[in-house]
Design a protein around this motif. Structure first.
Motif, PDB file in Angstrom:
ATOM      1  N   GLU A  83       0.332  -1.437  -0.069  1.00  0.00           N
ATOM      2  CA  GLU A  83      -0.176  -0.136  -0.276  1.00  0.00           C
ATOM      3  C   GLU A  83       0.309   1.535  -0.307  1.00  0.00           C
ATOM      4  O   GLU A  83       0.915   1.862  -0.443  1.00  0.00           O
ATOM      5  CB  GLU A  83      -0.688   0.171   1.506  1.00  0.00           C
ATOM      6  CG  GLU A  83      -2.031  -0.960   1.113  1.00  0.00           C
ATOM      7  CD  GLU A  83      -2.715  -1.228   2.252  1.00  0.00           C
ATOM      8  OE1 GLU A  83      -2.716   0.274   2.784  1.00  0.00           O
ATOM      9  OE2 GLU A  83      -3.867  -2.001   2.422  1.00  0.00           O
ATOM     10  N   TYR A  84       1.812   0.817   0.961  1.00  0.00           N
ATOM     11  CA  TYR A  84       2.303   2.030   1.038  1.00  0.00           C
ATOM     12  C   TYR A  84       3.293   2.510  -1.029  1.00  0.00           C
ATOM     13  O   TYR A  84       3.837   3.631  -0.936  1.00  0.00           O
ATOM     14  CB  TYR A  84       4.307   2.470   2.306  1.00  0.00           C
ATOM     15  CG  TYR A  84       4.961   3.096   1.961  1.00  0.00           C
ATOM     16  CD1 TYR A  84       4.069   4.371   2.552  1.00  0.00           C
ATOM     17  CD2 TYR A  84       6.279   2.769   0.842  1.00  0.00           C
ATOM     18  CE1 TYR A  84       5.853   5.084   2.823  1.00  0.00           C
ATOM     19  CE2 TYR A  84       6.911   4.108   1.338  1.00  0.00           C
ATOM     20  CZ  TYR A  84       6.987   5.099   2.802  1.00  0.00           C
ATOM     21  OH  TYR A  84       7.955   5.974   1.922  1.00  0.00           O
ATOM     22  N   LYS A 140       1.272   4.188  -2.687  1.00  0.00           N
ATOM     23  CA  LYS A 140       0.046   5.924  -2.296  1.00  0.00           C
ATOM     24  C   LYS A 140       1.186   6.452  -2.429  1.00  0.00           C
ATOM     25  O   LYS A 140       0.931   7.895  -2.606  1.00  0.00           O
ATOM     26  CB  LYS A 140      -0.485   6.064  -0.895  1.00  0.00           C
ATOM     27  CG  LYS A 140      -1.411   5.299  -0.303  1.00  0.00           C
ATOM     28  CD  LYS A 140      -1.729   4.871   1.460  1.00  0.00           C
ATOM     29  CE  LYS A 140      -3.168   4.175   1.215  1.00  0.00           C
ATOM     30  NZ  LYS A 140      -4.268   5.006   0.439  1.00  0.00           N
ATOM     31  N   ASN A 141       1.961   6.319  -2.611  1.00  0.00           N
ATOM     32  CA  ASN A 141       3.545   6.684  -3.030  1.00  0.00           C
ATOM     33  C   ASN A 141       4.479   7.091  -4.207  1.00  0.00           C
ATOM     34  O   ASN A 141       5.422   7.587  -4.371  1.00  0.00           O
ATOM     35  CB  ASN A 141       4.660   6.997  -1.660  1.00  0.00           C
ATOM     36  CG  ASN A 141       4.285   7.598  -0.480  1.00  0.00           C
ATOM     37  OD1 ASN A 141       4.336   8.334  -0.363  1.00  0.00           O
ATOM     38  ND2 ASN A 141       4.208   6.346   0.160  1.00  0.00           N
TER      39      ASN A 141
END
Length: 376
Positions: free
Chosen positions: A79-80, A83-84
């Motif tokens: 997810e990190y 999202k980035n």
């Protein structure tokens, strides 16, 4: 760099030290350390109070969930990245497979007794690349140069002791871990010899002995297998590096699991002599020449072992309890089966064993109001 990524970098540096030594043992240790570095980088990022690059996204409601397991931490990493808008050459499935694979280094190769599966150089390089990319994703660092600077600053030995907190209690932990594993090794040798799998004096490593026990005893579990492997890894790290990248509480939790395994291995193959308890329960009928009674186990079989002494001759006989009564199972320890055996009444004992004198038949039949149909 704040202390959170610095702690993660230290684990990478320890892995790098093993990687550069490039022996079969060190490649395995490097892969294990790089794999642990991946989890540690994610964990420390989740636990830090702030993010220097302000890219950290706080997941308040899922915080404990993400920290609950290795798999959940990798889900957070996925997810990190999304999202980035970051990239990684390894998928989450790749990292999961690498984590599982790392757990099998130092496990005996069944095709070549005495030898162990160890990673080739290319596999160690893949673990290294993955660990560095995970670290870079969170901390945006030039990790290759950081590792070189740490090596130059602290010397090529890279025997790091940079965190005083990490070293609290290390000496006592070395003693505790070593003693527990020595106990496990001794009980494994005894158990495997009683089970007639290998001779007591067989020159096998602790992990080789454990794998033999693990594969022959049905009631062992994957959790037990993982605990033994992690304990051996901890001992090696403490012995060769003087420090370990796990928290002291984590080490203690693992060793608590191993102590339970030691107790299980100790109790599994043979019970203590239960002749005294039998005489207390069946004093009128137990054969007088019996000197010892043990429950003895082999894979899938539970035996009643009886020692008698008559005419200056000692005789040892075994009766297969597994074939007679379903309540006796090799999934239980010999000590547990001995307790169940002592609970048998005189009637059951007379029918299923040869422990009682023949003259007891009439009295027992009258007491229990039954007739005997001998099955032995």
């Amino acid at each position: 760099m704040n202390r959170y990524p610095y702690d993660s970098l230290e684990i990478l540096a320890q892995a790098e030290w093993h990687f550069k030594k490039d022996t079969a043992f060190d490649r395995a240790m490097a892969c294990i350390a790089f794999d642990n570095s991946i989890e540690f980088s994610i964990t420390t990022y989740l636990q830090q109070d702030y993010s220097p690059d302000e890219k950290y996204i706080q997941y308040d409601e899922n915080y404990e969930t993400y920290l609950s397991s290795h798999e959940q931490k990798l889900e957070f990493f996925a997810e990190y990245l999304q999202k980035n808008d970051l990239q990684c050459d390894f998928t989450i499935d790749d990292l999961k497979k690498m984590h599982v694979h790392a757990g099998w280094f130092f496990v005996p190769n069944p095709h070549y007794p005495g030898y162990f599966d160890t990673p080739v150089r290319e596999l160690a390089e893949a673990y290294r690349k993955a660990a560095i990319q995970v670290f870079n994703a969170f901390y945006g660092a030039d990790t290759e140069n950081l590792l070189l600077r740490m090596e130059q600053e602290y010397g090529k030995a890279m025997n790091y002791r940079m965190s005083n907190k990490m070293n609290l209690g290390i000496s006592s932990d070395i003693v505790e871990v070593t003693k527990t594993l020595k106990d496990l090794e001794a009980y494994l040798k005894f158990a495997l010899s009683v089970m007639e799998i290998v001779p007591y004096n067989a020159e096998l490593s602790l992990l080789a002995l454990w794998r033999l026990f693990f594969t022959h005893v049905e009631s062992t579990s994957e959790d037990m297998d993982n605990a033994v492997f992690r304990a051996v890894s901890i001992e090696k790290a403490l012995e060769y590096e003087g420090s370990v990248h796990l928290r002291m509480q984590t080490i203690h939790n693992i060793m608590d699991e191993v102590n339970e395994i030691v107790a299980f291995v100790k109790d599994y193959p043979m019970s203590s002599n239960i002749v005294r308890e039998l005489r207390q329960r069946h004093s009128r009928w137990l054969r007088p020449e019996i000197t010892a009674v043990h429950i003895v186990q082999k894979p899938c079989v539970v035996f009643l072992e009886t020692k008698t002494y008559s005419d200056q001759t000692e005789t040892i006989t075994r009766e297969n309890l597994s074939d007679i009564m379903s309540s006796f199972s090799a999934k239980s320890t010999a000590v547990e089966n001995a307790k169940s055996f002592l609970d048998l009444d005189s009637c059951s004992l007379f029918v299923t064993t040869k422990l009682l004198v023949p003259e007891a038949e009439k009295e027992i039949a009258e007491i229990y109001n039954t007739k005997f149909y001998h099955i032995m």
